[in-house]
Design an enzyme around this catalytic site. Structure first.
Site, PDB file in Angstrom:
ATOM      1  N   ASP A  31       8.459  33.698  -3.309  1.00 15.07           N
ATOM      2  CA  ASP A  31       9.544  33.228  -2.454  1.00 15.07           C
ATOM      3  C   ASP A  31       8.948  32.373  -1.342  1.00 15.07           C
ATOM      4  O   ASP A  31       8.255  32.882  -0.464  1.00 15.07           O
ATOM      5  CB  ASP A  31      10.275  34.443  -1.870  1.00 15.07           C
ATOM      6  CG  ASP A  31      11.415  34.092  -0.944  1.00 15.07           C
ATOM      7  OD1 ASP A  31      11.600  32.903  -0.591  1.00 15.07           O
ATOM      8  OD2 ASP A  31      12.133  35.027  -0.540  1.00 15.07           O
ATOM      9  N   ILE A  32       9.204  31.097  -1.372  1.00 15.29           N
ATOM     10  CA  ILE A  32       8.615  30.162  -0.407  1.00 15.29           C
ATOM     11  C   ILE A  32       9.037  30.480   1.026  1.00 15.29           C
ATOM     12  O   ILE A  32       8.300  30.184   1.962  1.00 15.29           O
ATOM     13  CB  ILE A  32       8.937  28.700  -0.793  1.00 15.29           C
ATOM     14  CG1 ILE A  32       8.002  27.735  -0.054  1.00 15.29           C
ATOM     15  CG2 ILE A  32      10.414  28.385  -0.541  1.00 15.29           C
ATOM     16  CD1 ILE A  32       8.027  26.329  -0.585  1.00 15.29           C
ATOM     17  N   ASN A  34      18.843  18.167  -0.803  1.00 14.62           N
ATOM     18  CA  ASN A  34      19.692  17.094  -1.312  1.00 14.62           C
ATOM     19  C   ASN A  34      19.762  16.030  -0.217  1.00 14.62           C
ATOM     20  O   ASN A  34      19.345  16.265   0.915  1.00 14.62           O
ATOM     21  CB  ASN A  34      21.076  17.612  -1.724  1.00 14.62           C
ATOM     22  CG  ASN A  34      21.822  18.253  -0.575  1.00 14.62           C
ATOM     23  OD1 ASN A  34      21.994  17.664   0.486  1.00 14.62           O
ATOM     24  ND2 ASN A  34      22.265  19.476  -0.785  1.00 14.62           N
ATOM     25  N   GLY A  83      19.845  26.948  -4.724  1.00 11.11           N
ATOM     26  CA  GLY A  83      18.428  27.093  -5.057  1.00 11.11           C
ATOM     27  C   GLY A  83      17.539  27.221  -3.839  1.00 11.11           C
ATOM     28  O   GLY A  83      17.872  27.901  -2.862  1.00 11.11           O
ATOM     29  N   VAL A  84      16.393  26.552  -3.881  1.00  5.92           N
ATOM     30  CA  VAL A  84      15.417  26.590  -2.789  1.00  5.92           C
ATOM     31  C   VAL A  84      16.045  26.116  -1.488  1.00  5.92           C
ATOM     32  O   VAL A  84      15.838  26.715  -0.430  1.00  5.92           O
ATOM     33  CB  VAL A  84      14.176  25.725  -3.145  1.00  5.92           C
ATOM     34  CG1 VAL A  84      13.274  25.534  -1.949  1.00  5.92           C
ATOM     35  CG2 VAL A  84      13.403  26.347  -4.291  1.00  5.92           C
ATOM     36  N   ASP A  85      16.814  25.056  -1.560  1.00  9.31           N
ATOM     37  CA  ASP A  85      17.461  24.497  -0.367  1.00  9.31           C
ATOM     38  C   ASP A  85      18.314  25.552   0.333  1.00  9.31           C
ATOM     39  O   ASP A  85      18.206  25.775   1.544  1.00  9.31           O
ATOM     40  CB  ASP A  85      18.291  23.284  -0.782  1.00  9.31           C
ATOM     41  CG  ASP A  85      18.805  22.455   0.376  1.00  9.31           C
ATOM     42  OD1 ASP A  85      18.309  22.604   1.510  1.00  9.31           O
ATOM     43  OD2 ASP A  85      19.700  21.634   0.138  1.00  9.31           O
ATOM     44  N   GLY A 115      14.363  22.432 -11.931  1.00 11.17           N
ATOM     45  CA  GLY A 115      15.627  23.149 -11.793  1.00 11.17           C
ATOM     46  C   GLY A 115      16.832  22.237 -11.903  1.00 11.17           C
ATOM     47  O   GLY A 115      16.976  21.487 -12.865  1.00 11.17           O
ATOM     48  N   TYR A 175      17.669  19.486 -10.704  1.00 14.96           N
ATOM     49  CA  TYR A 175      17.516  18.033 -10.800  1.00 14.96           C
ATOM     50  C   TYR A 175      16.934  17.588 -12.139  1.00 14.96           C
ATOM     51  O   TYR A 175      16.745  16.399 -12.376  1.00 14.96           O
ATOM     52  CB  TYR A 175      16.700  17.499  -9.624  1.00 14.96           C
ATOM     53  CG  TYR A 175      17.545  17.294  -8.371  1.00 14.96           C
ATOM     54  CD1 TYR A 175      18.766  17.925  -8.192  1.00 14.96           C
ATOM     55  CD2 TYR A 175      17.115  16.446  -7.379  1.00 14.96           C
ATOM     56  CE1 TYR A 175      19.531  17.727  -7.055  1.00 14.96           C
ATOM     57  CE2 TYR A 175      17.880  16.238  -6.233  1.00 14.96           C
ATOM     58  CZ  TYR A 175      19.079  16.885  -6.080  1.00 14.96           C
ATOM     59  OH  TYR A 175      19.837  16.678  -4.957  1.00 14.96           O
TER      60      TYR A 175
END
Length: 176
Positions: free
Chosen positions: A9-10, A23, A31-33, A123, A125
Site C-alpha cells: 500500500d503506497i 487523473n 484506485g491509487v488516486d 490498471g 488506464y
C-alpha cells in the site's frame, strides 16, 4: 540510486515523496488516486483545487507532474502525474515514460532522497504490467545517467497486485 520492488500500500510508505497516478482533474478518483486522497485527508483535495484554479485551469496533461504536500500521509510530498489512457486512444509510450521521468525530476528538485511509485498507467488506464515496468525502468536508467549528482537514493515501486509485482520483477531481471 537503489530501486526496490514490493507489493503493498503506497499510502503507508515512509518515504519523502509518493507518486499519485492521478487523473487530469487532480480532484481524486478511484484506485491509487482515491486511496491517496483518502489517506492524505481533505487538505489534499483543497491543495489540488488551488493548483487547478491558480496554475492548471485545464488540468494536468498526460506525462506531466506537479507536487503538493503529503498532509496526513507519512510522505512529505505527493507528486501527481497523469498516465496516458490507452482506453481513450492515448498509446504514445513516450508519455508513459515521461510520467516516471518527470516525477523523478520533480522529486529531485524538491530534495527528496526517497520516492515511491505505483504502476502509473496500469490498471484503469489499460497499460499492461510489462509495458509499465519497461517504461519505469527506462525512466530510472535515463534519470540516473543524466543526474549523476542527484541526492535521490531510493526509488520504490509499490505495487498493489502480485501480477504487477511479478511483471516489474521480470523486467528488472532482464539484462539491458
Amino acid at each position: 540510486m537503489r530501486t526496490r520492488i514490493i507489493q503493498g500500500d503506497i499510502t503507508t510508505r515512509a518515504v519523502d515523496a509518493i507518486v499519485n497516478a492521478a487523473n487530469s482533474g487532480l480532484l481524486g478518483g478511484a484506485g491509487v488516486d482515491g486511496a491517496i486522497h483518502r489517506a492524505a485527508g481533505p487538505e489534499l483535495l483543497a491543495a489540488c483545487r488551488e493548483l487547478r484554479a491558480r496554475d492548471l485551469p485545464h488540468g494536468l496533461a498526460a506525462g506531466a507532474a506537479v507536487a503538493t504536500p503529503g498532509f496526513r500521509l507519512p510522505a512529505r510530498w505527493v507528486i501527481h502525474t497523469v498516465g496516458p489512457n490507452r482506453h481513450a486512444g492515448q498509446t504514445n509510450r513516450a508519455l508513459l515514460v515521461s510520467c516516471f521521468s518527470e516525477s523523478l525530476r520533480l522529486a529531485d528538485s524538491l530534495g527528496a532522497r526517497s520516492l515511491a511509485f505505483p504502476a502509473v498507467g496500469g490498471g484503469a488506464y489499460g497499460w499492461a504490467g510489462r509495458q509499465v515496468a519497461e517504461a519505469a525502468l527506462d525512466a530510472v536508467n535515463g534519470f540516473a545517467a543524466s543526474h549523476p549528482g542527484s541526492e535521490l537514493e531510493l526509488v520504490e515501486f509499490v505495487l498493489f497486485s502480485p501480477e504487477m509485482e511479478a511483471a516489474f520483477n521480470a523486467v528488472w531481471a532482464q539484462p539491458r
